[in-house]
Design a protein around this motif. Structure first.
Motif, PDB file in Angstrom:
ATOM      1  N   PRO A  25     -12.958  11.043  -1.218  1.00 33.52           N
ATOM      2  CA  PRO A  25     -11.564  11.070  -0.751  1.00 33.52           C
ATOM      3  C   PRO A  25     -10.612  11.339  -1.907  1.00 33.52           C
ATOM      4  O   PRO A  25     -10.801  10.837  -3.018  1.00 33.52           O
ATOM      5  N   LEU A  26      -9.617  12.140  -1.659  1.00 27.35           N
ATOM      6  CA  LEU A  26      -8.651  12.469  -2.697  1.00 27.35           C
ATOM      7  C   LEU A  26      -7.764  11.266  -2.984  1.00 27.35           C
ATOM      8  O   LEU A  26      -7.381  10.518  -2.082  1.00 27.35           O
ATOM      9  N   SER A  27      -7.425  11.103  -4.245  1.00 25.01           N
ATOM     10  CA  SER A  27      -6.489  10.051  -4.619  1.00 25.01           C
ATOM     11  C   SER A  27      -5.090  10.427  -4.161  1.00 25.01           C
ATOM     12  O   SER A  27      -4.813  11.580  -3.823  1.00 25.01           O
ATOM     13  N   GLY A  28      -4.184   9.434  -4.155  1.00 21.63           N
ATOM     14  CA  GLY A  28      -2.818   9.722  -3.724  1.00 21.63           C
ATOM     15  C   GLY A  28      -2.164  10.790  -4.557  1.00 21.63           C
ATOM     16  O   GLY A  28      -1.511  11.700  -4.026  1.00 21.63           O
ATOM     17  N   GLU A  29      -2.357  10.731  -5.873  1.00 20.11           N
ATOM     18  CA  GLU A  29      -1.750  11.740  -6.751  1.00 20.11           C
ATOM     19  C   GLU A  29      -2.332  13.114  -6.487  1.00 20.11           C
ATOM     20  O   GLU A  29      -1.608  14.108  -6.450  1.00 20.11           O
ATOM     21  N   MET A  30      -3.654  13.212  -6.273  1.00 18.67           N
ATOM     22  CA  MET A  30      -4.277  14.506  -6.037  1.00 18.67           C
ATOM     23  C   MET A  30      -3.818  15.109  -4.714  1.00 18.67           C
ATOM     24  O   MET A  30      -3.649  16.327  -4.601  1.00 18.67           O
ATOM     25  N   GLU A  37       0.834  -1.206   0.000  1.00 19.33           N
ATOM     26  CA  GLU A  37       0.000   0.000   0.000  1.00 19.33           C
ATOM     27  C   GLU A  37       0.870   1.259   0.000  1.00 19.33           C
ATOM     28  O   GLU A  37       0.580   2.231  -0.697  1.00 19.33           O
ATOM     29  N   MET A  38       1.922   1.243   0.797  1.00 26.02           N
ATOM     30  CA  MET A  38       2.794   2.408   0.879  1.00 26.02           C
ATOM     31  C   MET A  38       3.489   2.666  -0.458  1.00 26.02           C
ATOM     32  O   MET A  38       3.580   3.799  -0.939  1.00 26.02           O
ATOM     33  N   PHE A  39       3.983   1.601  -1.108  1.00 24.20           N
ATOM     34  CA  PHE A  39       4.694   1.779  -2.374  1.00 24.20           C
ATOM     35  C   PHE A  39       3.760   2.141  -3.520  1.00 24.20           C
ATOM     36  O   PHE A  39       4.176   2.808  -4.467  1.00 24.20           O
ATOM     37  N   SER A  40       2.510   1.734  -3.442  1.00 25.74           N
ATOM     38  CA  SER A  40       1.572   2.068  -4.512  1.00 25.74           C
ATOM     39  C   SER A  40       0.972   3.459  -4.343  1.00 25.74           C
ATOM     40  O   SER A  40       0.317   3.966  -5.257  1.00 25.74           O
ATOM     41  N   ASN A  41       1.205   4.109  -3.198  1.00 27.16           N
ATOM     42  CA  ASN A  41       0.656   5.439  -2.951  1.00 27.16           C
ATOM     43  C   ASN A  41       1.769   6.458  -2.740  1.00 27.16           C
ATOM     44  O   ASN A  41       2.195   7.118  -3.679  1.00 27.16           O
ATOM     45  N   TYR A  42       2.273   6.551  -1.523  1.00 21.95           N
ATOM     46  CA  TYR A  42       3.233   7.611  -1.181  1.00 21.95           C
ATOM     47  C   TYR A  42       4.524   7.512  -1.989  1.00 21.95           C
ATOM     48  O   TYR A  42       4.947   8.462  -2.650  1.00 21.95           O
ATOM     49  N   ASN A  43       5.169   6.348  -1.940  1.00 19.69           N
ATOM     50  CA  ASN A  43       6.476   6.206  -2.576  1.00 19.69           C
ATOM     51  C   ASN A  43       6.399   6.277  -4.105  1.00 19.69           C
ATOM     52  O   ASN A  43       7.390   6.551  -4.773  1.00 19.69           O
ATOM     53  N   ARG A  44       5.228   6.101  -4.630  1.00 18.73           N
ATOM     54  CA  ARG A  44       5.044   6.155  -6.073  1.00 18.73           C
ATOM     55  C   ARG A  44       5.230   7.585  -6.602  1.00 18.73           C
ATOM     56  O   ARG A  44       5.654   7.777  -7.740  1.00 18.73           O
ATOM     57  N   PHE A  45       4.925   8.570  -5.775  1.00 18.45           N
ATOM     58  CA  PHE A  45       5.004   9.960  -6.214  1.00 18.45           C
ATOM     59  C   PHE A  45       6.225  10.684  -5.649  1.00 18.45           C
ATOM     60  O   PHE A  45       6.749  11.597  -6.290  1.00 18.45           O
ATOM     61  N   LEU A  46       6.642  10.311  -4.464  1.00 17.51           N
ATOM     62  CA  LEU A  46       7.863  10.882  -3.871  1.00 17.51           C
ATOM     63  C   LEU A  46       8.776   9.719  -3.513  1.00 17.51           C
ATOM     64  O   LEU A  46       8.793   9.266  -2.362  1.00 17.51           O
ATOM     65  N   PRO A  47       9.520   9.189  -4.471  1.00 21.17           N
ATOM     66  CA  PRO A  47      10.275   7.935  -4.259  1.00 21.17           C
ATOM     67  C   PRO A  47      11.433   8.106  -3.292  1.00 21.17           C
ATOM     68  O   PRO A  47      12.456   8.686  -3.620  1.00 21.17           O
ATOM     69  N   ALA A  74      13.763   5.271 -15.666  1.00 19.92           N
ATOM     70  CA  ALA A  74      12.608   4.852 -16.450  1.00 19.92           C
ATOM     71  C   ALA A  74      11.644   3.988 -15.642  1.00 19.92           C
ATOM     72  O   ALA A  74      10.518   3.755 -16.070  1.00 19.92           O
ATOM     73  N   SER A  75      12.078   3.512 -14.465  1.00 18.82           N
ATOM     74  CA  SER A  75      11.191   2.658 -13.664  1.00 18.82           C
ATOM     75  C   SER A  75      10.055   3.470 -13.045  1.00 18.82           C
ATOM     76  O   SER A  75       9.048   2.907 -12.636  1.00 18.82           O
ATOM     77  N   LEU A  76      10.209   4.794 -12.988  1.00 20.87           N
ATOM     78  CA  LEU A  76       9.137   5.647 -12.510  1.00 20.87           C
ATOM     79  C   LEU A  76       8.198   5.972 -13.660  1.00 20.87           C
ATOM     80  O   LEU A  76       8.638   6.196 -14.791  1.00 20.87           O
ATOM     81  N   GLU A  77       6.896   6.018 -13.354  1.00 22.40           N
ATOM     82  CA  GLU A  77       5.946   6.426 -14.376  1.00 22.40           C
ATOM     83  C   GLU A  77       6.228   7.866 -14.777  1.00 22.40           C
ATOM     84  O   GLU A  77       6.635   8.685 -13.963  1.00 22.40           O
ATOM     85  N   GLU A  78       5.962   8.163 -16.044  1.00 23.83           N
ATOM     86  CA  GLU A  78       6.326   9.477 -16.565  1.00 23.83           C
ATOM     87  C   GLU A  78       5.651  10.600 -15.785  1.00 23.83           C
ATOM     88  O   GLU A  78       6.277  11.599 -15.424  1.00 23.83           O
ATOM     89  N   GLY A  79       4.349  10.441 -15.514  1.00 22.11           N
ATOM     90  CA  GLY A  79       3.641  11.475 -14.768  1.00 22.11           C
ATOM     91  C   GLY A  79       4.175  11.636 -13.360  1.00 22.11           C
ATOM     92  O   GLY A  79       4.303  12.752 -12.846  1.00 22.11           O
ATOM     93  N   ASN A  80       4.496  10.530 -12.697  1.00 22.89           N
ATOM     94  CA  ASN A  80       5.020  10.604 -11.334  1.00 22.89           C
ATOM     95  C   ASN A  80       6.415  11.211 -11.305  1.00 22.89           C
ATOM     96  O   ASN A  80       6.774  11.953 -10.385  1.00 22.89           O
ATOM     97  N   LEU A  81       7.232  10.881 -12.302  1.00 17.51           N
ATOM     98  CA  LEU A  81       8.562  11.475 -12.386  1.00 17.51           C
ATOM     99  C   LEU A  81       8.460  12.978 -12.596  1.00 17.51           C
ATOM    100  O   LEU A  81       9.208  13.760 -12.005  1.00 17.51           O
ATOM    101  N   ASP A  82       7.500  13.399 -13.431  1.00 20.62           N
ATOM    102  CA  ASP A  82       7.294  14.830 -13.657  1.00 20.62           C
ATOM    103  C   ASP A  82       6.891  15.530 -12.364  1.00 20.62           C
ATOM    104  O   ASP A  82       7.358  16.628 -12.057  1.00 20.62           O
ATOM    105  N   LEU A  83       6.011  14.895 -11.579  1.00 21.22           N
ATOM    106  CA  LEU A  83       5.580  15.481 -10.309  1.00 21.22           C
ATOM    107  C   LEU A  83       6.756  15.612  -9.352  1.00 21.22           C
ATOM    108  O   LEU A  83       6.915  16.639  -8.669  1.00 21.22           O
ATOM    109  N   PHE A  84       7.602  14.582  -9.286  1.00 24.65           N
ATOM    110  CA  PHE A  84       8.777  14.622  -8.416  1.00 24.65           C
ATOM    111  C   PHE A  84       9.737  15.725  -8.859  1.00 24.65           C
ATOM    112  O   PHE A  84      10.240  16.503  -8.046  1.00 24.65           O
ATOM    113  N   ASN A  85       9.983  15.836 -10.163  1.00 29.68           N
ATOM    114  CA  ASN A  85      10.897  16.862 -10.664  1.00 29.68           C
ATOM    115  C   ASN A  85      10.321  18.268 -10.487  1.00 29.68           C
ATOM    116  O   ASN A  85      11.062  19.227 -10.254  1.00 29.68           O
TER     117      ASN A  85
END
Length: 572
Positions: free
Chosen positions: A410-415, A160-170, A337-348
Motif C-alpha cells: 500500500p502506498l504511504s500518504g505522502e506517496m 488519523e486524518m491529521f497525520s495523513n491527509y491534512n499533513r500534506f494538504l493542510p 514553521a509548524s509544517l514539516e519542511e518536506g510537506n510544506l514543499d509538497l503543498f507549495n
C-alpha cells in the motif's frame, strides 16, 4: 361614422373578454398608415372619399401568469417532495429514493437544496477484469442523520486524518480543531453549522483513508458517505448565514470529497461557494486585516491556497472558468514553521502547478483564447510548455513507477499525494501539447480534447514519454479507494489517448506493441466502470472517454498490424 370608443355595437362580452379600443379605422389599419379621427371621419378617409368605419374587436384573454411561473411550479414540487421526506424522517422512516425525481432535479441549481447521490463513495468491484475498487450502488437505506461515534473513536479518526491527509494538504489547523473538539463534541449538532460541517468532513475523510487499507472497505465507505451527507445538510447555512474560516474550510472539504465522484459539477459548485466566501472575508489579500497575528494570517493563507488549488484543478478538468483571477490577489505562499519542511514543499509545489493550470485555461481554452488564431495559441502554448518544464524541474517530480507497482505494498500518504501531483502534471502537459505547432511535436486529435482544439498532429515526444510513465500508475491506484479512480480518470485518459493517437500516426514506433499493452489496464477499467448502468448515467465524461479510447485503440491496432504485415522485420 361610428365612434372609436363606442362599444354598443359589440357583441356581449364574456367573463374573460375585454373590449379593445380600436385606434385606427378599417382602411387605415389595412393600409398601415396613421389614422387621425375627425368629426366627419378620419382625415385619410375624408381625403380619399372613402367610407370611414371602425370595427371594434373583442378578444378573449387568459388570466396573466406571473413571470417564471414554470420555475415556481418546479420549486413547489420540490418543496412538497422535501416536506414529505422530512415528514418520513421525523417518524423515523428511512428516506425512499425516487430515481425519476432525482434524475429530473439533480441539476447544478438544485444541488445545494437536495441530497447528492454519493454512490461512488462506496462499493467494490467484483469483476475479474479490474481488481481495483470502483463505484457501485450506495446502500439502499441510511439513517436520516449519521450518528456521531463515541468521543474516543472520533478522536482516533481525527488523529488519523491529521497525520495523513491534512499533513500534506493542510486545510484545518490541528491545534484549533482539537480545542474545538474537546469543547463542543458532546453537544455537536447542525445548529452550529460551521463546526458540524468541519467535524463531519474530517470524519468522512478519515473513514475514506481507513477504507484504503481495509480488507473489506464497505463499512468505512458507508460511514464516510453518512458523514458527508451530514455536512451537506448545512450547506445552505454555510452559504447564507456563516462568514467564518470554518465555513470556508467545510465547503472546501466537501468539495475535496466530491472530487472523487463521476460528476464534477457538485464539487465545482462547492468550490465556487467556498471561493466567494473566502473573497468576502478578504482571504485573497495579504493586508486585509492588520490586527491579525502572524499565526492567524498563516491559517488564512493555507485555507485560501487550498481553495485556489481546487478552483484551478476543477476549471481545467471541466473546461469552465475559474473563480479567482491571479491579478486580483496578493496573498503570500504558506510559510508556517509548524509544517514539516518536506510537506510544506509538497503543498507549495501543488500551488505552483495550480498557477500553471490557471494560465493554461486562460490562454488556451477560455472564450478569449478561442477568438485568437491557431498561431497565437501555439505561441502561448510554447510559453506555457516552458513554464511547466521549469516547474517540473524545480518540483523534482520523478517517481520510481516500476518500484511503486512491483512492490505491491500500500502506498504511504505522502506517496499517494506525489502520485496525484504527478498525474495532475501529466494532464496539464497534454492540455498544452494539443496546441503546440507540428514543428514542436504538438497537439492531439480534436476528439482527444474536450475543448476541441483546431490543430491536428501527433503528440510530442515528451508528452508520449511522460504518458507512458503515467499510464503505468493505473496499477498503483490504492485498493479500496474508489474516489481515486474518479479523481484521476481525466489524467489517465489524457495519457492513454495521447499514446494511442501517437500509434495511429507513428505505427512504425519500436514501442508500438508495448504501448498497446500499457493502455490495456486503463481500457479494462473503463469497461468495468461502464458495466454499472447507474455510474454510466451519472458520468457523461465516462461515456466520452470510453468511446474515444475504444475508437483510438481500434485505429492504433489496425495501423500497427498493417505496418507489421508489410515490415515484419521492424518488430523482431
Amino acid at each position: 361614422m361610428e365612434s372609436q370608443t363606442d362599444f354598443r355595437a359589440q357583441p356581449n362580452l364574456g367573463e374573460n373578454e375585454r373590449p379593445v379600443v380600436v385606434r385606427a379605422c378599417d382602411m387605415c389599419r389595412k393600409k398601415k398608415i396613421r389614422c387621425e379621427p375627425t368629426t366627419q371621419g378620419c382625415s385619410q378617409c375624408t381625403k380619399y372619399g372613402t367610407r370611414c368605419h371602425f370595427t371594434p374587436i373583442a378578444t378573449k384573454r387568459k388570466p396573466r401568469r406571473p413571470a417564471g411561473f414554470k420555475y415556481i411550479a418546479q420549486l413547489e414540487e420540490r418543496i412538497s417532495g422535501l416536506e414529505a421526506l422530512l415528514g418520513d424522517r421525523s417518524l423515523g422512516k428511512p428516506p425512499v429514493t425516487d430515481i425519476s425525481w432525482r434524475k429530473e432535479h439533480t441539476t447544478p441549481a438544485a444541488f445545494l437544496d437536495t441530497a447528492v447521490d454519493l454512490s461512488t463513495l462506496g462499493g467494490y468491484i467484483s469483476d475479474r477484469m479490474w481488481p481495483h475498487p470502483a463505484p457501485e450502488l450506495r446502500p439502499a437505506t441510511l439513517p436520516a442523520r449519521q450518528p456521531l461515534p463515541t468521543k474516543a473513536v472520533a478522536l482516533e479518526l481525527i488523529e488519523e486524518m491529521f497525520s495523513n491527509y491534512n499533513r500534506f494538504l493542510p486545510l484545518f489547523d490541528e491545534d484549533d480543531f482539537l480545542r474545538e473538539f474537546h469543547l463542543k463534541y458532546e453537544s455537536s449538532n447542525p445548529r452550529d453549522a460551521g463546526w458540524w460541517a468541519c467535524l463531519n468532513v474530517v470524519l468522512s475523510i478519515a473513514h475514506r483513508l481507513r477504507s484504503i487499507h481495509a480488507a473489506d472497505p464497505t463499512k468505512d465507505h458507508i460511514l464516510a458517505f453518512g458523514h458527508v451527507q451530514n455536512a451537506l445538510s448545512v450547506v445552505s447555512e454555510l452559504n447564507v448565514s456563516e462568514r467564518s474560516l470554518s465555513a470556508v474550510q467545510a465547503l472546501a472539504g466537501m468539495a475535496c470529497i466530491l472530487q472523487g465522484t463521476p460528476d464534477p459539477a457538485p464539487a465545482a459548485m462547492l468550490v465556487a461557494a467556498a471561493l466567494r466566501l473566502a473573497q468576502a472575508m478578504n482571504l485573497h489579500r495579504e493586508c486585509s486585516s492588520p490586527g491579525l497575528t502572524e499565526s492567524e494570517a498563516e491559517k488564512r493563507r493555507r485555507v485560501f491556497w487550498k481553495v485556489y488549488i481546487l478552483d484551478k484543478d476543477i476549471s481545467l478538468r471541466t473546461g469552465r472558468p475559474f473563480g479567482q483571477d491571479d491579478d486580483e490577489m496578493d496573498v503570500r505562499l504558506p510559510s508556517n514553521a509548524s509544517l514539516e519542511e518536506g510537506n510544506l514543499d509538497l503543498f507549495n509545489r501543488r500551488i505552483g502547478l495550480a498557477l500553471v493550470q490557471g494560465q493554461v485555461y486562460k490562454q488556451l481554452y477560455s472564450v478569449r483564447a478561442s477568438r485568437q488564431t491557431a498561431t497565437q495559441r501555439a505561441i502561448a502554448a510554447q510559453e506555457l510548455s516552458s513554464l511547466l518544464s521549469y516547474w517540473k524541474s524545480s518540483a523534482q517530480l520523478e517517481l520510481p513507477e516500476d518500484s511503486i507497482i512491483l512492490s505491491g505494498l500500500p502506498l504511504s500518504g505522502e506517496m499517494i499525494h506525489k502520485v496525484v501531483l504527478r498525474l495532475t502534471y501529466i494532464h496539464c502537459l497534454t492540455m498544452i501539447d494539443r496546441h503546440l505547432p507540428p514543428t514542436a511535436q504538438s497537439s492531439s486529435d480534436q476528439q482527444l480534447s474536450r475543448f476541441e482544439p483546431a490543430s491536428l498532429s501527433p503528440p510530442g515526444s515528451l508528452c508520449v514519454a511522460e504518458s507512458r510513465k503515467a499510464i503505468r500508475l493505473v496499477e498503483a491506484i490504492p485498493q479500496g479507494d474508489c474516489s481515486c479512480v474518479w479523481m484521476l480518470l481525466h489524467a489517465f485518459f489524457a495519457a492513454a489517448s495521447s499514446m494511442l493517437h501517437n500509434l495511429t500516426q507513428n505505427p512504425m514506433s519500436p514501442d508500438a506493441i508495448s504501448d498497446l499493452d500499457l493502455v490495456k489496464p486503463f481500457l479494462r477499467l473503463l469497461e468495468t466502470l461502464a458495466r454499472d448502468p447507474s455510474t454510466l448515467s451519472q458520468s457523461e465524461e465516462l461515456v466520452r472517454m470510453r468511446r474515444t479510447c475504444n475508437s483510438l485503440n481500434l485505429e492504433a491496432k489496425e495501423a500497427v498490424e498493417l505496418f507489421s504485415s508489410r515490415f515484419p522485420a521492424a518488430f523482431v
